[in-house]
Motif scaffolding. Structure first.
Motif, mmCIF file in Angstrom:
data_model
loop_
_atom_site.group_PDB
_atom_site.id
_atom_site.type_symbol
_atom_site.label_atom_id
_atom_site.label_comp_id
_atom_site.label_asym_id
_atom_site.label_seq_id
_atom_site.Cartn_x
_atom_site.Cartn_y
_atom_site.Cartn_z
ATOM 1 N N PHE A 161 22.476 2.920 -0.391
ATOM 2 C CA PHE A 161 23.601 3.172 0.496
ATOM 3 C C PHE A 161 23.561 4.550 1.151
ATOM 4 N N ILE A 162 22.631 5.432 0.750
ATOM 5 C CA ILE A 162 22.612 6.769 1.328
ATOM 6 C C ILE A 162 21.824 6.774 2.629
ATOM 7 N N GLY A 163 22.109 7.753 3.475
ATOM 8 C CA GLY A 163 21.533 7.775 4.813
ATOM 9 C C GLY A 163 20.031 7.925 4.855
ATOM 10 N N CYS A 164 19.442 8.628 3.862
ATOM 11 C CA CYS A 164 17.999 8.868 3.901
ATOM 12 C C CYS A 164 17.194 7.704 3.344
ATOM 13 N N SER A 165 17.853 6.697 2.794
ATOM 14 C CA SER A 165 17.139 5.591 2.154
ATOM 15 C C SER A 165 16.130 4.907 3.077
ATOM 16 N N PRO A 166 16.484 4.572 4.334
ATOM 17 C CA PRO A 166 15.492 3.919 5.200
ATOM 18 C C PRO A 166 14.302 4.815 5.529
ATOM 19 N N SER A 167 14.503 6.136 5.507
ATOM 20 C CA SER A 167 13.427 7.056 5.873
ATOM 21 C C SER A 167 12.413 7.230 4.754
ATOM 22 N N LEU A 168 12.864 7.148 3.498
ATOM 23 C CA LEU A 168 11.975 7.340 2.351
ATOM 24 C C LEU A 168 11.442 5.982 1.918
ATOM 25 N N SER A 169 10.479 5.487 2.668
ATOM 26 C CA SER A 169 10.034 4.106 2.497
ATOM 27 C C SER A 169 9.291 3.871 1.190
ATOM 28 N N GLY A 170 8.803 4.932 0.547
ATOM 29 C CA GLY A 170 8.090 4.755 -0.710
ATOM 30 C C GLY A 170 8.977 4.813 -1.930
ATOM 31 N N ALA A 171 10.271 5.054 -1.727
ATOM 32 C CA ALA A 171 11.198 5.171 -2.852
ATOM 33 C C ALA A 171 11.616 3.798 -3.360
ATOM 34 N N ILE A 172 12.069 3.761 -4.606
ATOM 35 C CA ILE A 172 12.659 2.549 -5.167
ATOM 36 C C ILE A 172 14.147 2.585 -4.848
ATOM 37 N N ARG A 173 14.633 1.580 -4.132
ATOM 38 C CA ARG A 173 16.038 1.542 -3.732
ATOM 39 C C ARG A 173 16.836 0.705 -4.725
ATOM 40 N N ILE A 174 18.015 1.198 -5.051
ATOM 41 C CA ILE A 174 18.837 0.507 -6.040
ATOM 42 C C ILE A 174 20.283 0.435 -5.577
ATOM 43 N N ASN A 175 21.015 -0.474 -6.195
ATOM 44 C CA ASN A 175 22.471 -0.468 -6.117
ATOM 45 C C ASN A 175 22.958 0.421 -7.257
ATOM 46 N N PRO A 176 23.510 1.601 -6.968
ATOM 47 C CA PRO A 176 23.858 2.543 -8.045
ATOM 48 C C PRO A 176 24.920 2.026 -9.000
ATOM 49 N N TRP A 177 25.635 0.978 -8.619
ATOM 50 C CA TRP A 177 26.637 0.409 -9.515
ATOM 51 C C TRP A 177 25.998 -0.443 -10.606
ATOM 52 N N ASN A 178 24.737 -0.793 -10.432
ATOM 53 C CA ASN A 178 24.039 -1.624 -11.414
ATOM 54 C C ASN A 178 23.299 -0.723 -12.402
ATOM 55 N N VAL A 179 23.952 -0.369 -13.496
ATOM 56 C CA VAL A 179 23.336 0.546 -14.466
ATOM 57 C C VAL A 179 22.276 -0.157 -15.310
ATOM 58 N N GLU A 180 22.147 -1.474 -15.182
ATOM 59 C CA GLU A 180 21.129 -2.214 -15.920
ATOM 60 C C GLU A 180 19.878 -2.460 -15.082
ATOM 61 N N SER A 181 19.760 -1.741 -13.979
ATOM 62 C CA SER A 181 18.573 -1.855 -13.135
ATOM 63 C C SER A 181 17.324 -1.422 -13.901
ATOM 64 N N GLU A 182 16.184 -2.012 -13.550
ATOM 65 C CA GLU A 182 14.905 -1.658 -14.171
ATOM 66 C C GLU A 182 14.224 -0.503 -13.432
ATOM 67 N N ALA A 183 14.927 0.113 -12.475
ATOM 68 C CA ALA A 183 14.290 1.079 -11.580
ATOM 69 C C ALA A 183 13.737 2.298 -12.312
ATOM 70 N N LEU A 184 14.469 2.843 -13.287
ATOM 71 C CA LEU A 184 13.994 4.043 -13.974
ATOM 72 C C LEU A 184 12.694 3.766 -14.718
ATOM 73 N N ASN A 185 12.653 2.652 -15.428
ATOM 74 C CA ASN A 185 11.421 2.296 -16.137
ATOM 75 C C ASN A 185 10.287 2.026 -15.156
ATOM 76 N N ASP A 186 10.582 1.330 -14.062
ATOM 77 C CA ASP A 186 9.545 1.046 -13.062
ATOM 78 C C ASP A 186 8.985 2.341 -12.478
ATOM 79 N N ALA A 187 9.860 3.317 -12.245
ATOM 80 C CA ALA A 187 9.428 4.567 -11.615
ATOM 81 C C ALA A 187 8.495 5.363 -12.521
ATOM 82 N N ILE A 188 8.874 5.532 -13.781
ATOM 83 C CA ILE A 188 8.052 6.369 -14.658
ATOM 84 C C ILE A 188 6.861 5.608 -15.231
ATOM 85 N N SER A 189 6.858 4.275 -15.106
ATOM 86 C CA SER A 189 5.723 3.476 -15.578
ATOM 87 C C SER A 189 4.674 3.264 -14.492
#
Length: 219
Positions: A161-189
């Motif tokens: 939902f943040i403005g820079c999200s479309p510009s940082l195309s290599g980032a993992i995008r998440i819904n911040p309300w979903n605290v059960e997202s696998e994004a943190l594990n995916d990022a450091i793995s």
């Protein structure tokens, strides 16, 4: 748009208003690279970097930098870290979340409530997962440093939902309300070479798309 006639072309939106064409373009304003590079060249950088390397030796560091206010979702980030440590016990004792909380820009009851909530979450999660010499979460108001002589292998996790999200195309995008997202594990793995390539891609972008670029492109 807003009940007005408009045209869209190559990322620009033109609104007809009072017999004039008003141009609109979405362009996130990023960081001042010159200021950041000047900080990295300060005389005390070396010992600060060495201090951080010793403090987190052998650990994978997840870094969060946000203003201390009710809209940044710091506490949800802590809950996501708790979920990752519960779902992936192999990161217990190895992964730490360092949350830098910049000073609040305002005051109010809501600010005090979120500070209390963050402190309570930190204490609860650290008590649950702490080991001798290891605490999974630390919240600080101070700034962090990095060693410009080491290869950068960072991986970004950003809100969709943040403005820079479309510009940082290599980032993992998440819904911040979903605290059960696998994004943190995916990022450091992620494989180290992929982290390095994505870091270089983002660094090139923020180095060239700064405030000066914004003004040149829009004027």
């Amino acid at each position: 748009m807003l009940g007005l006639e408009y045209q869209s072309k190559r990322g620009y939106i033109g609104l007809e208003y009072c017999r004039r064409m008003v141009g609109i373009k979405i362009m996130p304003v990023v960081v001042h690279m010159g200021q950041i590079e000047s900080v990295l060249s300060l005389a005390d950088k070396e010992w600060r970097v060495e201090e951080l390397q010793q403090q987190f030796e052998g650990e994978t560091v997840l870094l969060g930098v946000d203003d201390m206010d009710i809209f940044k979702g710091i506490n949800m980030k802590l809950l996501a870290m708790e979920h990752m440590l519960s779902q992936y016990p192999n990161w217990q004792g190895r992964a730490v979340l360092v949350q830098i909380a910049n000073p609040a820009r305002g005051r109010g009851r809501g600010l005090h409530a979120i500070q209390t909530e963050i402190q309570a979450s930190c204490e609860r999660i650290n008590e649950q997962f702490e080991q001798p010499g290891y605490e999974p979460i630390g919240v600080s108001g101070s700034e962090s440093s990095s060693d410009s002589n080491l290869p950068k292998k960072s991986m970004l996790v950003v809100s969709a939902f943040i403005g820079c999200s479309p510009s940082l195309s290599g980032a993992i995008r998440i819904n911040p309300w979903n605290v059960e997202s696998e994004a943190l594990n995916d990022a450091i793995s992620m494989a180290e070479v992929k982290k390095q390539l994505r870091h270089e891609k983002h660094y090139r972008y923020v180095s060239t798309h700064d405030v000066a670029y914004w003004s040149r492109s829009f004027m």
